[in-house]
Motif scaffolding. Structure first.
Motif, PDB file in Angstrom:
ATOM      1  N   THR A   5      27.754 -12.219  21.561  1.00 18.97           N
ATOM      2  CA  THR A   5      27.863 -13.630  21.210  1.00 18.97           C
ATOM      3  C   THR A   5      28.116 -14.420  22.493  1.00 18.97           C
ATOM      4  OG1 THR A   5      30.264 -13.557  20.893  1.00 18.97           O
ATOM      5  CG2 THR A   5      28.873 -13.061  18.949  1.00 18.97           C
ATOM      6  N   ILE A   6      27.998 -15.727  22.394  1.00 18.26           N
ATOM      7  CA  ILE A   6      28.266 -16.585  23.549  1.00 18.26           C
ATOM      8  C   ILE A   6      29.703 -16.370  24.043  1.00 18.26           C
ATOM      9  CG2 ILE A   6      28.561 -19.001  24.276  1.00 18.26           C
ATOM     10  CD1 ILE A   6      25.649 -18.362  24.088  1.00 18.26           C
ATOM     11  N   GLY A   7      30.667 -16.265  23.117  1.00 22.72           N
ATOM     12  CA  GLY A   7      32.060 -16.054  23.504  1.00 22.72           C
ATOM     13  C   GLY A   7      32.278 -14.732  24.217  1.00 22.72           C
ATOM     14  N   ALA A   9      29.979 -13.002  25.837  1.00 26.13           N
ATOM     15  CA  ALA A   9      29.295 -13.098  27.133  1.00 26.13           C
ATOM     16  C   ALA A   9      30.159 -13.872  28.124  1.00 26.13           C
ATOM     17  CB  ALA A   9      27.932 -13.759  26.970  1.00 26.13           C
ATOM     18  N   ALA A  10      30.764 -14.960  27.667  1.00 23.89           N
ATOM     19  CA  ALA A  10      31.618 -15.764  28.542  1.00 23.89           C
ATOM     20  C   ALA A  10      32.776 -14.928  29.086  1.00 23.89           C
ATOM     21  CB  ALA A  10      32.147 -16.977  27.781  1.00 23.89           C
ATOM     22  N   ARG A  11      33.411 -14.158  28.211  1.00 19.77           N
ATOM     23  CA  ARG A  11      34.535 -13.317  28.643  1.00 19.77           C
ATOM     24  C   ARG A  11      34.077 -12.297  29.688  1.00 19.77           C
ATOM     25  NH1 ARG A  11      36.212  -8.591  27.038  1.00 19.77           N
ATOM     26  NH2 ARG A  11      35.012  -8.598  25.110  1.00 19.77           N
ATOM     27  N   LEU A  12      32.934 -11.688  29.456  1.00 22.68           N
ATOM     28  CA  LEU A  12      32.428 -10.686  30.392  1.00 22.68           C
ATOM     29  C   LEU A  12      32.018 -11.304  31.729  1.00 22.68           C
ATOM     30  CD1 LEU A  12      30.314  -8.564  27.912  1.00 22.68           C
ATOM     31  CD2 LEU A  12      32.449  -7.890  29.012  1.00 22.68           C
ATOM     32  N   LEU A  13      31.561 -12.555  31.694  1.00 20.06           N
ATOM     33  CA  LEU A  13      31.132 -13.232  32.914  1.00 20.06           C
ATOM     34  C   LEU A  13      32.289 -13.923  33.642  1.00 20.06           C
ATOM     35  CD1 LEU A  13      27.849 -14.826  31.543  1.00 20.06           C
ATOM     36  CD2 LEU A  13      28.032 -12.857  33.094  1.00 20.06           C
ATOM     37  N   GLY A  14      33.447 -13.992  32.980  1.00 14.69           N
ATOM     38  CA  GLY A  14      34.605 -14.619  33.606  1.00 14.69           C
ATOM     39  C   GLY A  14      34.541 -16.134  33.601  1.00 14.69           C
ATOM     40  N   VAL A  15      33.887 -16.722  32.578  1.00 10.98           N
ATOM     41  CA  VAL A  15      33.776 -18.175  32.459  1.00 10.98           C
ATOM     42  C   VAL A  15      34.201 -18.599  31.058  1.00 10.98           C
ATOM     43  CG1 VAL A  15      31.911 -18.307  34.157  1.00 10.98           C
ATOM     44  CG2 VAL A  15      31.340 -18.108  31.731  1.00 10.98           C
ATOM     45  N   PRO A  17      33.679 -20.261  27.256  1.00  7.70           N
ATOM     46  CA  PRO A  17      32.564 -20.292  26.299  1.00  7.70           C
ATOM     47  C   PRO A  17      31.706 -21.551  26.448  1.00  7.70           C
ATOM     48  CG  PRO A  17      34.546 -19.523  25.206  1.00  7.70           C
ATOM     49  CD  PRO A  17      34.955 -19.992  26.578  1.00  7.70           C
ATOM     50  N   ASP A  18      32.324 -22.686  26.798  1.00  7.97           N
ATOM     51  CA  ASP A  18      31.555 -23.915  27.007  1.00  7.97           C
ATOM     52  C   ASP A  18      30.560 -23.769  28.154  1.00  7.97           C
ATOM     53  OD1 ASP A  18      32.706 -25.314  24.910  1.00  7.97           O
ATOM     54  OD2 ASP A  18      34.283 -26.177  26.178  1.00  7.97           O
ATOM     55  N   THR A  19      30.993 -23.120  29.229  1.00  4.02           N
ATOM     56  CA  THR A  19      30.093 -22.887  30.365  1.00  4.02           C
ATOM     57  C   THR A  19      28.934 -21.990  29.944  1.00  4.02           C
ATOM     58  OG1 THR A  19      31.857 -23.187  31.987  1.00  4.02           O
ATOM     59  CG2 THR A  19      29.936 -21.922  32.702  1.00  4.02           C
ATOM     60  N   ALA A  20      29.238 -20.916  29.222  1.00  2.00           N
ATOM     61  CA  ALA A  20      28.184 -20.007  28.757  1.00  2.00           C
ATOM     62  C   ALA A  20      27.208 -20.744  27.833  1.00  2.00           C
ATOM     63  CB  ALA A  20      28.783 -18.797  28.058  1.00  2.00           C
ATOM     64  N   ARG A  39      23.993 -17.489  17.967  1.00  2.00           N
ATOM     65  CA  ARG A  39      23.226 -17.212  19.177  1.00  2.00           C
ATOM     66  C   ARG A  39      23.735 -15.923  19.805  1.00  2.00           C
ATOM     67  NH1 ARG A  39      22.526 -22.390  22.968  1.00  2.00           N
ATOM     68  NH2 ARG A  39      24.736 -22.593  22.537  1.00  2.00           N
ATOM     69  N   LEU A  40      22.832 -15.035  20.140  1.00  2.00           N
ATOM     70  CA  LEU A  40      23.173 -13.753  20.758  1.00  2.00           C
ATOM     71  C   LEU A  40      22.395 -13.575  22.054  1.00  2.00           C
ATOM     72  CD1 LEU A  40      23.053 -11.457  17.604  1.00  2.00           C
ATOM     73  CD2 LEU A  40      25.080 -12.464  18.650  1.00  2.00           C
ATOM     74  N   ILE A  41      22.974 -12.800  22.961  1.00  2.00           N
ATOM     75  CA  ILE A  41      22.331 -12.441  24.219  1.00  2.00           C
ATOM     76  C   ILE A  41      22.174 -10.934  24.229  1.00  2.00           C
ATOM     77  CG2 ILE A  41      22.538 -12.466  26.731  1.00  2.00           C
ATOM     78  CD1 ILE A  41      24.781 -14.797  25.161  1.00  2.00           C
ATOM     79  N   ASP A  42      20.959 -10.437  24.467  1.00  2.00           N
ATOM     80  CA  ASP A  42      20.743  -8.993  24.559  1.00  2.00           C
ATOM     81  C   ASP A  42      21.517  -8.437  25.750  1.00  2.00           C
ATOM     82  OD1 ASP A  42      19.058  -8.684  22.359  1.00  2.00           O
ATOM     83  OD2 ASP A  42      17.275  -9.174  23.534  1.00  2.00           O
ATOM     84  N   GLY A  43      22.054  -7.236  25.585  1.00  2.00           N
ATOM     85  CA  GLY A  43      22.859  -6.613  26.625  1.00  2.00           C
ATOM     86  C   GLY A  43      22.148  -6.486  27.953  1.00  2.00           C
ATOM     87  N   ARG A  44      20.877  -6.082  27.934  1.00  2.00           N
ATOM     88  CA  ARG A  44      20.136  -5.930  29.190  1.00  2.00           C
ATOM     89  C   ARG A  44      19.947  -7.287  29.876  1.00  2.00           C
ATOM     90  NH1 ARG A  44      18.197  -1.002  30.469  1.00  2.00           N
ATOM     91  NH2 ARG A  44      18.206   0.536  28.808  1.00  2.00           N
ATOM     92  N   ASP A  45      19.672  -8.332  29.083  1.00  2.00           N
ATOM     93  CA  ASP A  45      19.523  -9.673  29.658  1.00  2.00           C
ATOM     94  C   ASP A  45      20.843 -10.147  30.255  1.00  2.00           C
ATOM     95  OD1 ASP A  45      16.872  -9.750  28.856  1.00  2.00           O
ATOM     96  OD2 ASP A  45      17.295 -10.865  27.018  1.00  2.00           O
ATOM     97  N   LEU A  46      21.956  -9.880  29.566  1.00  2.00           N
ATOM     98  CA  LEU A  46      23.259 -10.282  30.071  1.00  2.00           C
ATOM     99  C   LEU A  46      23.608  -9.515  31.342  1.00  2.00           C
ATOM    100  CD1 LEU A  46      25.759 -12.029  29.730  1.00  2.00           C
ATOM    101  CD2 LEU A  46      26.708 -10.250  28.246  1.00  2.00           C
TER     102      LEU A  46
END
Length: 131
Positions: A5-7, A9-15, A17-20, A39-46
């Motif tokens: 999820t966007i949330g 992904a945000a945690r994994l990217l260190g940003v 959720p609004d930024t993501a 909204r989802l992001i595929d693991g390989r894309d992330l």
């Protein structure tokens, strides 16, 4: 393939959720919708995006990425398997961590590129926990 999820992904990217969300809205991160409309992001894309982001920076350099008790939650960006040994790379926000471990450990953990994992650092050793 695991999706995030966007949330998440945000945690994994260190940003935040609004930024993501802004990055997804701008087309910087490829997303798709699940059956319930999330909204989802595929693991390989992330994984690919996290590597690119680490090279260019997040644009928010005032906020340092920190870890608690030397734990770096992130996403697996590369796995190199040998006959006995393996190399696993994790992108944890702006940090790229590399761990050398046995092939058996990678297989037992079921690690794949795009999967969430946590690198734990003690002295010169990096340990991988599947999350």
């Amino acid at each position: 393939m695991q999706s995030y999820t966007i949330g998440q992904a945000a945690r994994l990217l260190g940003v935040s959720p609004d930024t993501a969300r802004r990055w997804a809205d701008a087309g910087r991160m490829a997303t798709h919708r699940d059956d319930s409309g999330r909204r989802l992001i595929d693991g390989r894309d992330l994984a690919a995006f996290s590597v690119e982001l680490a090279k260019t920076g997040t644009g928010d350099e005032e906020t340092p990425y920190t870890s608690v008790r030397n734990a770096f939650p992130g996403i697996v960006t590369a796995i190199k398997l040998g006959d006995v040994a393996a190399q696993v790379e994790i992108q944890a926000g702006p940090h790229r961590l590399v761990s050398l471990l046995t092939r058996e450990a990678v297989e037992d953990l079921g690690l794949e590129v795009g999967m969430e994992a946590t690198a734990r650092v003690k002295s010169t050793n990096v340990h991988i926990d599947r999350t």
